[in-house]
Each structure stands twice: as structure tokens, then as C-alpha cells.
Design a protein around this motif. Sequence first.
Motif, PDB file in Angstrom:
ATOM      1  N   THR A   1       0.819  -1.209   0.000  1.00  0.00           N
ATOM      2  CA  THR A   1       0.000   0.000   0.000  1.00  0.00           C
ATOM      3  C   THR A   1       0.850   1.255   0.000  1.00  0.00           C
ATOM      4  O   THR A   1       1.993   1.260   0.468  1.00  0.00           O
ATOM      5  CB  THR A   1      -0.953   0.038   1.217  1.00  0.00           C
ATOM      6  N   ALA A   2       0.270   2.302  -0.534  1.00  0.00           N
ATOM      7  CA  ALA A   2       0.794   3.643  -0.347  1.00  0.00           C
ATOM      8  C   ALA A   2       0.330   4.149   1.015  1.00  0.00           C
ATOM      9  O   ALA A   2      -0.553   3.564   1.652  1.00  0.00           O
ATOM     10  CB  ALA A   2       0.263   4.563  -1.448  1.00  0.00           C
ATOM     11  N   LEU A   3       0.915   5.228   1.466  1.00  0.00           N
ATOM     12  CA  LEU A   3       0.400   5.930   2.634  1.00  0.00           C
ATOM     13  C   LEU A   3      -0.992   6.456   2.303  1.00  0.00           C
ATOM     14  O   LEU A   3      -1.213   7.028   1.241  1.00  0.00           O
ATOM     15  CB  LEU A   3       1.332   7.091   2.978  1.00  0.00           C
ATOM     16  N   THR A   4      -1.935   6.244   3.192  1.00  0.00           N
ATOM     17  CA  THR A   4      -3.301   6.682   2.944  1.00  0.00           C
ATOM     18  C   THR A   4      -3.941   7.208   4.219  1.00  0.00           C
ATOM     19  O   THR A   4      -3.690   6.693   5.314  1.00  0.00           O
ATOM     20  CB  THR A   4      -4.161   5.538   2.371  1.00  0.00           C
ATOM     21  N   MET A   5      -4.758   8.230   4.071  1.00  0.00           N
ATOM     22  CA  MET A   5      -5.451   8.807   5.222  1.00  0.00           C
ATOM     23  C   MET A   5      -6.410   7.808   5.864  1.00  0.00           C
ATOM     24  O   MET A   5      -6.784   7.961   7.028  1.00  0.00           O
ATOM     25  CB  MET A   5      -6.217  10.063   4.787  1.00  0.00           C
TER      26      MET A   5
ATOM     27  N   MET B   1      -5.734   5.091   6.995  1.00  0.00           N
ATOM     28  CA  MET B   1      -5.068   4.482   8.151  1.00  0.00           C
ATOM     29  C   MET B   1      -5.466   5.155   9.456  1.00  0.00           C
ATOM     30  O   MET B   1      -5.419   4.537  10.520  1.00  0.00           O
ATOM     31  CB  MET B   1      -3.551   4.546   7.962  1.00  0.00           C
ATOM     32  N   LYS B   2      -5.874   6.419   9.378  1.00  0.00           N
ATOM     33  CA  LYS B   2      -6.276   7.135  10.584  1.00  0.00           C
ATOM     34  C   LYS B   2      -7.544   6.567  11.210  1.00  0.00           C
ATOM     35  O   LYS B   2      -7.843   6.821  12.384  1.00  0.00           O
ATOM     36  CB  LYS B   2      -6.475   8.623  10.266  1.00  0.00           C
TER      37      LYS B   2
ATOM     38  N   MET C   1       4.888   2.023   0.111  1.00  0.00           N
ATOM     39  CA  MET C   1       5.498   3.034   0.960  1.00  0.00           C
ATOM     40  C   MET C   1       6.991   2.777   1.122  1.00  0.00           C
ATOM     41  O   MET C   1       7.434   1.625   1.108  1.00  0.00           O
ATOM     42  CB  MET C   1       4.887   3.005   2.368  1.00  0.00           C
ATOM     43  N   GLY C   2       7.741   3.852   1.291  1.00  0.00           N
ATOM     44  CA  GLY C   2       9.124   3.746   1.720  1.00  0.00           C
ATOM     45  C   GLY C   2       9.227   4.075   3.203  1.00  0.00           C
ATOM     46  O   GLY C   2       8.219   4.166   3.912  1.00  0.00           O
ATOM     47  N   ILE C   3      10.426   4.284   3.685  1.00  0.00           N
ATOM     48  CA  ILE C   3      10.661   4.510   5.105  1.00  0.00           C
ATOM     49  C   ILE C   3       9.925   5.752   5.606  1.00  0.00           C
ATOM     50  O   ILE C   3       9.216   5.709   6.623  1.00  0.00           O
ATOM     51  CB  ILE C   3      12.170   4.646   5.399  1.00  0.00           C
ATOM     52  N   ASP C   4      10.072   6.867   4.921  1.00  0.00           N
ATOM     53  CA  ASP C   4       9.466   8.114   5.399  1.00  0.00           C
ATOM     54  C   ASP C   4       7.950   8.000   5.509  1.00  0.00           C
ATOM     55  O   ASP C   4       7.353   8.428   6.510  1.00  0.00           O
ATOM     56  CB  ASP C   4       9.841   9.277   4.477  1.00  0.00           C
ATOM     57  N   ASP C   5       7.315   7.429   4.494  1.00  0.00           N
ATOM     58  CA  ASP C   5       5.867   7.280   4.540  1.00  0.00           C
ATOM     59  C   ASP C   5       5.441   6.254   5.586  1.00  0.00           C
ATOM     60  O   ASP C   5       4.372   6.393   6.203  1.00  0.00           O
ATOM     61  CB  ASP C   5       5.324   6.889   3.168  1.00  0.00           C
ATOM     62  N   ALA C   6       6.241   5.225   5.792  1.00  0.00           N
ATOM     63  CA  ALA C   6       5.911   4.231   6.815  1.00  0.00           C
ATOM     64  C   ALA C   6       5.969   4.841   8.210  1.00  0.00           C
ATOM     65  O   ALA C   6       5.175   4.478   9.091  1.00  0.00           O
ATOM     66  CB  ALA C   6       6.847   3.033   6.717  1.00  0.00           C
TER      67      ALA C   6
ATOM     68  N   ALA D   1       2.822   6.644   8.505  1.00  0.00           N
ATOM     69  CA  ALA D   1       1.761   5.654   8.690  1.00  0.00           C
ATOM     70  C   ALA D   1       1.687   5.193  10.142  1.00  0.00           C
ATOM     71  O   ALA D   1       0.589   5.019  10.701  1.00  0.00           O
ATOM     72  CB  ALA D   1       1.987   4.459   7.772  1.00  0.00           C
ATOM     73  N   SER D   2       2.844   5.001  10.770  1.00  0.00           N
ATOM     74  CA  SER D   2       2.840   4.567  12.165  1.00  0.00           C
ATOM     75  C   SER D   2       2.214   5.629  13.074  1.00  0.00           C
ATOM     76  O   SER D   2       1.595   5.302  14.093  1.00  0.00           O
ATOM     77  CB  SER D   2       4.258   4.213  12.620  1.00  0.00           C
TER      78      SER D   2
END
Length: 225
Positions: free
Chosen positions: A140-144, A146-147, A168-173, A176-177
Motif C-alpha cells: 500500500t501507499a500511505l493513505t489517510m 489508516m487514521k 510506501m518507503g521509510i518516510d511514509d511508513a 503511517a505509524s
Amino acid sequence: MKITFYGHACLGIQIKDIHIIVDPFITGNDKASAIDINDIKADYILVTHAHQDHTLDVEAIAKRTKTVIVSNYEIVMHYQNLGFEGHPMNHGGSWDFEFGKVKYVNAIHTSAFEDGKYGGQPGGFIIESEHKNIYIAGDTALTMDMKLIPMQTKLDLAILPIGDNFTMGIDDAIIASDFIECDKILGYHYDTFGYIEIDHEDAKRRFFDKNKDLMLLEIGESVEL
């Protein structure tokens, strides 16, 4: 709950005496050559989407173990037409299985079988079981979206793709967290091939700098919650 990393995005999850395999891609992964799929126990196979690097060993494992395949409607219908048992789900839906509650949640990606057949919309899974709750994001990509997860579920562990390029890469992960309000992360979907190779120490440091714990397991290694 015991979680074993089988390489790429393949996981083994043991909850009491129930064995679950997620996105089995082992025989096609040179880095997982020490893993024999004939040794893998599976009462359930969870499939996030239809791409070959998540489904390659589904049929071989299901044929041997008589497992139940859990995924979106289109993927389960595909395997049921081949004679396998399945439980279809769709986004936002949940079901109480013998090992706990499973919810199929949104992921932003694509999904098609190797022959081009439509594989439904991709997703991830939230498993609530044994007083431990985990989120398997899938590709997945970063997605809202997840909120929405922490509004209903307090996570003990999130399993996030971190290889970039396809996900996702590191920054987006890291973002996401924050969205899912979980600082304990198991990274996956990295290093399998050139497009998604990462610097392990740099990735861990970047999570650490944000007061988060990134685990990168060796193939075959396990962690217990």
C-alpha cells in the motif's frame, strides 16, 4: 501470538494451535531458499491481493493442508473455482474466525493475477486475537484511511511495507505509524529484488529518531507478542 517472517511479504502467524500464512511467496524468492513449503502448517491463508509475489505458493500449500483461503471476493472466487475452500471478504467487513476477529481494510495498490485476470481491490488485515492486535498493511501507499484504524483498534504491532518504489518507503511508513498510533513496527516487502533494497541500519535509525521501534527479521526468524 507468534509471527514468523518467511521473506518478502510472507508471514506465518501462530495463535494457540492455529496456523495462518499470509501472502505465500517462498519458492520464487531466492532469498528464502532455506524454507521448505512442505514444512509449513496452514489452517488459513490470508491473501492481501493477487500479484504473483503474494500468491505464488497459495495453491501448493492449500492443496497439501486443506486450508481456508481468506481474501477479497474476487480472489476467493478464483480459488474456489479451482476447488479450494475459501472465505470471501470485502473492505470494511469483519468476521469472527476461530483464532480471532479479522477485518479487511483499504490499501492503495493494484491487483491482478499473473495471467492478467482481475484480482479485486487490494487490502490489508487487522487481526484482533488473544489480547493482541496486529495490522498487516499489505502492499500500500500511505493513505489517510489508516487514521480510521486507531478509532476502533489499539494495535500492539503493525506490519508495514518499507521497500519503496511499489509501496510506501521509510518516510511514509513512519507517517503511517503515526496515523495508526502504533510505534512498534515489523517491516516487510523489502530487499527481495533490486527495486526495493534498503539500508537496514539507516531504516532502523530513522524510526528510532522518531521514538519508534522498527524490527527487521531474518528470513525464518520469529517474534512473539
